[in-house]
Design a protein around this motif. Structure first.
Motif, PDB file in Angstrom:
ATOM      1  N   UNK A 123       0.773  -1.235   0.000  1.00  0.00           N
ATOM      2  CA  UNK A 123       0.000   0.000   0.000  1.00  0.00           C
ATOM      3  C   UNK A 123       0.802   1.281   0.000  1.00  0.00           C
ATOM      4  N   UNK A 124       2.119   1.185  -0.112  1.00  0.00           N
ATOM      5  CA  UNK A 124       2.943   2.388  -0.117  1.00  0.00           C
ATOM      6  C   UNK A 124       3.024   2.976  -1.526  1.00  0.00           C
ATOM      7  N   UNK A 125       3.137   4.297  -1.586  1.00  0.00           N
ATOM      8  CA  UNK A 125       3.367   4.966  -2.861  1.00  0.00           C
ATOM      9  C   UNK A 125       4.717   5.684  -2.886  1.00  0.00           C
ATOM     10  N   UNK A 126       5.456   5.614  -1.775  1.00  0.00           N
ATOM     11  CA  UNK A 126       6.758   6.257  -1.717  1.00  0.00           C
ATOM     12  C   UNK A 126       7.711   5.493  -0.824  1.00  0.00           C
ATOM     13  N   UNK A 127       9.014   5.714  -1.031  1.00  0.00           N
ATOM     14  CA  UNK A 127      10.030   5.012  -0.250  1.00  0.00           C
ATOM     15  C   UNK A 127      11.136   5.966   0.176  1.00  0.00           C
ATOM     16  N   UNK A 128      11.800   5.564   1.250  1.00  0.00           N
ATOM     17  CA  UNK A 128      13.078   6.124   1.663  1.00  0.00           C
ATOM     18  C   UNK A 128      14.131   5.112   1.234  1.00  0.00           C
TER      19      UNK A 128
ATOM     20  N   UNK B  70       7.408   6.572  -5.496  1.00  0.00           N
ATOM     21  CA  UNK B  70       8.178   7.810  -5.533  1.00  0.00           C
ATOM     22  C   UNK B  70       9.357   7.703  -4.573  1.00  0.00           C
ATOM     23  N   UNK B  71      10.576   8.004  -5.035  1.00  0.00           N
ATOM     24  CA  UNK B  71      11.717   8.046  -4.113  1.00  0.00           C
ATOM     25  C   UNK B  71      11.697   9.382  -3.364  1.00  0.00           C
ATOM     26  N   UNK B  72      11.056   9.396  -2.210  1.00  0.00           N
ATOM     27  CA  UNK B  72      10.870  10.642  -1.467  1.00  0.00           C
ATOM     28  C   UNK B  72      12.157  11.096  -0.790  1.00  0.00           C
ATOM     29  N   UNK B  73      12.931  10.141  -0.292  1.00  0.00           N
ATOM     30  CA  UNK B  73      14.085  10.491   0.535  1.00  0.00           C
ATOM     31  C   UNK B  73      15.178   9.455   0.392  1.00  0.00           C
ATOM     32  N   UNK B  74      16.370   9.858   0.790  1.00  0.00           N
ATOM     33  CA  UNK B  74      17.492   8.941   0.996  1.00  0.00           C
ATOM     34  C   UNK B  74      17.976   9.141   2.421  1.00  0.00           C
TER      35      UNK B  74
END
Length: 313
Positions: free
Chosen positions: A42-47, A76-80
């Motif tokens: 259910x995620x649409x973004x990742x760290x 979506x790659x929101x963060x690193x």
């Protein structure tokens, strides 16, 4: 730290890649399968946690492969998050500074919004041997004026770089570092004095310690007004009144001993609008993170007066 507050449904709430093994040298199909699991929950973004893969060490072709598999998974790659690469490590500080600069450039190329860095160092052999690494003390930062100024200068340098490529830099709180308490973290941020730099009040890193800790909500109230990213996780914490001994184990956010309902209310009241990254250690960490995701969406709806449809995606 922004004028615009997202709705409960549009607020970036992303998954850490902590549950997955180190996969830096794995072929793109392996990455694709791992990211598909994240999307299926259910995620649409990742760290893009660098314990999974180090974006700053990927060449241009591999970075393009990563971008492609993220697109395939509709994530979506929101963060690193660059972890255990302290820029004031007495042995590898300069090397870690260069790595952090590479990570910022790679994060910008991928389209992230924030890079999170900290001052914690690699786990010791004793920590790696323990069931829960936080039950064994690790390295402790030198707190001399010289070390403080080194941290201020190098983190400001990273903040300037991040700003130049359209990113925010967030400083992750962690025990026994210069970011190891709410007072010290806020003071360090004030000395850095750069608009692109904020705190990542990962207070779970402190709350889980088997020692006396700051009250969670007091620390949150101090840090959230100057925070621009937020790693969230929880723990069961129990103290024996006869011996004074403390025991902690990971817990889902809704069930743990940290009152995140009150913390999120504070976050909204003080104007926090940054992305939120859910984490968990042990067991099926991804499944617990998915439950944490739904819980955070419900909290955001409750404290903003908004609505979340369905099961909180």
């Amino acid at each position: 730290m922004s004028a615009h507050r997202p709705s409960p449904e549009s607020w970036p709430v992303v998954a850490a890649m902590l549950p997955f093994p180190e996969s830096h040298d794995s072929p793109a199909p392996v990455w694709r399968g791992q990211l598909a699991e994240v999307a299926a929950e259910g995620f649409s973004g990742v760290d893009l946690t660098d314990s999974w893969l180090r974006v700053g060490d990927l060449d241009s072709a591999r970075l393009a492969e990563l971008s492609g598999v993220l697109d395939d998974a509709a994530l979506r790659p929101e963060a690193v998050s660059a972890i255990r690469r302290s820029v004031i490590d007495p042995e590898t500080g300069a090397e870690n500074l260069a790595y952090s600069h590479r990570t910022i450039d790679a994060a910008a190329e991928l389209g992230c919004s924030v890079v999170s860095v900290g001052l914690h160092r690699p786990l010791t052999a004793a920590q790696r041997a323990a069931l829960w690494f936080w039950t064994v003390d690790g390295p402790r930062d030198d707190d001399t004026a010289e070390t403080w100024e080194l941290a201020v200068g190098r983190l400001r340098e990273l903040g300037e770089h991040a700003a130049s490529v359209g990113l925010a830099l967030s400083l992750e709180m962690y025990e026994d570092t210069l970011l190891g308490s709410s007072h010290s973290a806020v003071r360090l941020l004030e000395d850095i004095d750069h608009p692109a730099v904020g705190l990542n009040p990962d207070l779970g890193n402190l709350y889980r310690l088997h020692r006396e800790v700051e009250p969670f909500l007091e620390a949150a109230a101090r840090c959230l007004p100057v925070s621009n990213y937020w790693h969230v996780k929880s723990y069961f914490r129990s103290t024996d009144p006869l011996t004074g001994g403390t025991h902690t184990v990971p817990a889902p956010m809704y069930a743990g001993s940290m009152n995140y309902r009150a913390a999120f209310r504070t976050a909204v009241e003080v104007g926090f609008t940054g992305p939120v990254c859910v984490e968990h250690y042990g067991g099926d960490g991804l499944a617990v993170m998915a439950e944490n995701h739904r819980y955070v969406r419900r909290l955001l709806a409750a404290v903003t007066g908004g609505r979340v449809s369905g099961h909180g995606r």
